[in-house]
Design an enzyme around this catalytic site. Structure first.
Site, PDB file in Angstrom:
ATOM      1  N   ASP A 256      59.084  53.050  41.260  1.00 55.66           N
ATOM      2  CA  ASP A 256      57.823  53.141  41.975  1.00 55.66           C
ATOM      3  C   ASP A 256      57.299  51.769  42.372  1.00 55.66           C
ATOM      4  O   ASP A 256      57.221  50.854  41.536  1.00 55.66           O
ATOM      5  CB  ASP A 256      56.795  53.856  41.087  1.00 55.66           C
ATOM      6  N   ALA A 257      56.927  51.616  43.637  1.00 54.65           N
ATOM      7  CA  ALA A 257      56.180  50.457  44.165  1.00 54.65           C
ATOM      8  C   ALA A 257      56.682  49.123  43.620  1.00 54.65           C
ATOM      9  O   ALA A 257      55.941  48.374  42.979  1.00 54.65           O
ATOM     10  CB  ALA A 257      54.688  50.629  43.873  1.00 54.65           C
ATOM     11  N   VAL A 258      57.922  48.793  43.916  1.00 47.44           N
ATOM     12  CA  VAL A 258      58.507  47.574  43.356  1.00 47.44           C
ATOM     13  C   VAL A 258      57.887  46.309  43.930  1.00 47.44           C
ATOM     14  O   VAL A 258      58.047  45.216  43.354  1.00 47.44           O
ATOM     15  CB  VAL A 258      60.039  47.547  43.560  1.00 47.44           C
ATOM     16  N   GLU A 293      61.124  52.221  45.829  1.00 45.42           N
ATOM     17  CA  GLU A 293      60.048  52.450  46.784  1.00 45.42           C
ATOM     18  C   GLU A 293      59.355  51.124  47.043  1.00 45.42           C
ATOM     19  O   GLU A 293      59.002  50.403  46.100  1.00 45.42           O
ATOM     20  CB  GLU A 293      59.019  53.443  46.243  1.00 45.42           C
ATOM     21  N   HIS A 388      54.739  63.254  48.073  1.00 44.39           N
ATOM     22  CA  HIS A 388      53.533  63.438  47.260  1.00 44.39           C
ATOM     23  C   HIS A 388      52.410  62.509  47.713  1.00 44.39           C
ATOM     24  O   HIS A 388      51.238  62.892  47.719  1.00 44.39           O
ATOM     25  CB  HIS A 388      53.849  63.217  45.780  1.00 44.39           C
ATOM     26  N   GLN A 390      52.009  61.021  50.879  1.00 45.65           N
ATOM     27  CA  GLN A 390      51.531  61.276  52.234  1.00 45.65           C
ATOM     28  C   GLN A 390      50.742  62.574  52.328  1.00 45.65           C
ATOM     29  O   GLN A 390      49.978  62.769  53.278  1.00 45.65           O
ATOM     30  CB  GLN A 390      52.710  61.284  53.210  1.00 45.65           C
ATOM     31  N   ASN A 393      47.470  61.731  49.157  1.00 48.36           N
ATOM     32  CA  ASN A 393      46.535  60.652  49.452  1.00 48.36           C
ATOM     33  C   ASN A 393      45.732  60.908  50.722  1.00 48.36           C
ATOM     34  O   ASN A 393      45.194  59.986  51.329  1.00 48.36           O
ATOM     35  CB  ASN A 393      47.278  59.309  49.529  1.00 48.36           C
TER      36      ASN A 393
END
Length: 587
Positions: A256-258, A293, A388, A390, A393
């Site tokens: 997640d969100a690296v 991601e 999840h 798009q 949020n």
């Protein structure tokens, strides 16, 4: 099962083990481990703890003993994130000896949230849907994070115990059962893991040592991957990676969100994660896929270490989604400002990244860098019509299927499923689910809940959405509203049939390829009533109409499939509004 109890606690002057097993409750003094710096262990005579024993640690800091704290490396929290840890067994009756795995280029992924995928909201419930997924054509499921969080309702990105599995989902045994059952049906399992922050409730790791450092990711404190004592924090990450890929037979991880990793060492944590995956793959002969991601169009994610990259397998990428979404919906607020034309979508399909040292209106700066298409294959980009984020949020958490026609939904799916990229579905999109997927939590701290509400409001205001429409993330009905309704009406069955056909066509006319430059993409000169067409492909060509009126595209041949209405002649394809056709070109 551990040979002895141990914990890394450089912040402690002394440590105690609180153990409750068949002998009853006991408190034992721990000793420094001479072999491992800043580790505390129990005396050898209490080694080999029994499965099912509950335990916790107390630390002496500043002359005072702390309350009993759960183990940072806990594998099971049966009483929740605030309760004691439980000793579990690493053994399991696996039946997947014949499982050979699936390479990413051959995968059709399906992202699902365990708590809302089925009425039960458990791993057991997900097992019951595996035959449905196999019939759909899905051969890889990607689970939203399953690490423990406060309460029983959460997306999963507030996890705090990186070696454990949420009790309300079924715990570690339940996860292993799901993976074993998936493999029996030819379905790989990818686990979404969060190594950029800890959740805001139940994180006791800071009592033991500097797991975090100065700074904030937007979701929580920055993980200490580069500062003092970071060797043990990195080992904490890598040991968790090894546990999932080896003991749990997980086929891959989505990181997640690296872009929020504070990783300033010469050897990246992502490169180390990939090395662990390579070692497990070498020892088992089964592919282990690492997907990152990142909102950055950063080719280093996929470049080899020899060229200064991290050598990951894939990039979980928003660009194609944004390009399609803006054309179909007309939305332009927030980050959608950088998309919205056929030219931009076609350019993204040709190059993988939207930004390649280009100016971003949303960011108000230059962004991204071009992929080296000599070395990066298009299937290394994981793309989707929604996910999840798009969906969830958005202010109401409304899915595209709640505000788009069936024709528009299937048009979006056609671009993704018939592209050379690795496609991913978000649970329920394949039948046009009409249930939302709003953000939900079950924190026990009222102040934390209020901060969460306000944070969501502020984010939606920045995107230009009406914040007054935001469901209360703490309300149970917000969570239950997200559970999929598996009773389909006629239109939903039509959408489901179209998705099955598109996945079948993807396999029949292999869309994955090693060189994106082999892909031919063309489009009308503008987004207008009579020229809003886009074509993609060569052996079989997708001809798509992104306009509200009929259009004619200069591709002719044999019609293989259409949704929405098409007439194909030797030299052109006529399409109804928002329709598409897959055409075998005239030779």
């Amino acid at each position: 099962m551990p040979e002895q109890f141990g914990v890394w606690a450089p912040n402690a002057r002394a440590a105690r083990l609180h153990l409750h097993d068949s002998e009853g409750p006991r408190t034992l003094e721990m000793q420094r481990d001479d072999a491992r710096r800043d580790w505390w262990v129990v005396p050898r005579e209490v080694a080999n703890p029994e499965v099912g024993a509950r335990y916790s640690f107390s630390l002496l800091r500043n002359g005072e003993w702390s309350q009993p704290l759960p183990d940072p490396r806990s594998r099971f929290q049966p009483e929740g994130v605030h309760g004691p840890s439980e000793v579990t067994s690493s053994t399991f009756d696996w039946t997947d000896d014949s499982w050979e795995g699936i390479a990413l280029r051959d995968q059709v992924l399906y992202e699902l949230h365990v708590g809302t995928f089925t009425p039960q909201g458990t791993f057991e419930g997900a097992v019951e849907k595996l035959d449905y997924l196999a019939e759909l054509g899905v051969n890889s499921i990607e689970l939203l994070p399953v690490q423990p969080f406060a309460g029983a309702r959460n997306w999963g990105y507030d996890g705090v115990d990186w070696f454990a599995v949420q009790e309300s989902y079924g715990g570690p045994e339940g996860l292993k059962t799901l993976i074993d059952a998936a493999h029996a049906r030819g379905i790989a399992v990818i686990l979404d893991v969060v190594y950029n922050h800890f959740g805001p409730e139940g994180n006791y790791n800071g009592n033991f040592g500097p797991y975090t450092t100065a700074g904030h990711t937007g979701w929580g404190d920055v993980i200490n991957l580069s500062g003092a004592h970071s060797d043990e924090v990195r080992a904490y990450v890598l040991d968790a990676v090894l546990q999932w890929l080896d003991e749990f037979h997980v086929d891959g991880l989505r990181l997640d969100a690296v872009q929020t990793y504070d990783d300033r060492l010469a050897f990246s944590i992502m490169e180390e994660i990939k090395n662990v995956a390579n070692e497990v793959e070498a020892s088992t002969g089964i592919p282990r896929t690492i997907i990152a991601e990142s909102e950055q169009n950063n080719p280093r994610l996929l470049e080899s270490p020899e060229r200064g990259g991290y050598g990951l397998d894939a990039h979980w990428l928003d660009d194609v989604h944004h390009g399609i979404h803006t054309l179909v919906t007309g939305e332009r607020a927030g980050y959608y400002a950088d998309y919205g034309t056929l030219e931009i979508l076609a350019d993204t399909l040709r190059n993988g990244y939207r930004f390649r040292e280009d100016y971003s209106v949303y960011r108000q700066r230059t962004h991204g860098k071009a992929l080296d298409l000599d070395r990066v294959a298009p299937w290394q980009m994981v793309t989707y019509t929604t996910d999840h984020d798009q969906t969830g949020n958005r202010a109401k958490g409304d899915r595209p299927s709640q505000y788009l026609s069936a024709r528009k939904q299937v048009l979006k799916a056609a671009v993704v499923l018939l592209s050379p990229f690795s496609p991913m579905l978000f649970m329920g999109e394949e039948f046009g689910a009409r249930t939302p997927f709003p953000f939900f939590v079950s924190h026990s701290d009222p102040q934390l809940l209020e901060m969460t509400r306000q944070g969501r409001m502020n984010e939606f205001a920045r995107m230009g959405w009406d914040s007054s429409a935001v469901p209360d993330p703490a309300a149970e009905e917000t969570f239950t509203s997200a559970k999929l309704d598996w009773n389909f009406d006629e239109e939903q069955l039509e959408i489901l049939s179209a998705y099955k056909k598109l996945i079948e066509l993807r396999k029949q006319y292999p869309m994955a390829r090693d060189d994106l430059r082999q892909l031919t993409v063309d489009h009308g000169p503008a987004q207008g009533a009579d020229d809003a067409w886009l074509t993609m492909g060569d052996q079989a060509v997708l001809v798509a109409n992104f306009g509200s009126e009929g259009t004619v595209a200069p591709v002719g041949g044999t019609l293989l499939y259409t949704f929405g209405g098409a007439e194909v002649s030797a030299d052109e394809t006529r399409l109804e509004p928002w329709a598409f056709a897959l055409v075998m070109p005239t030779q």
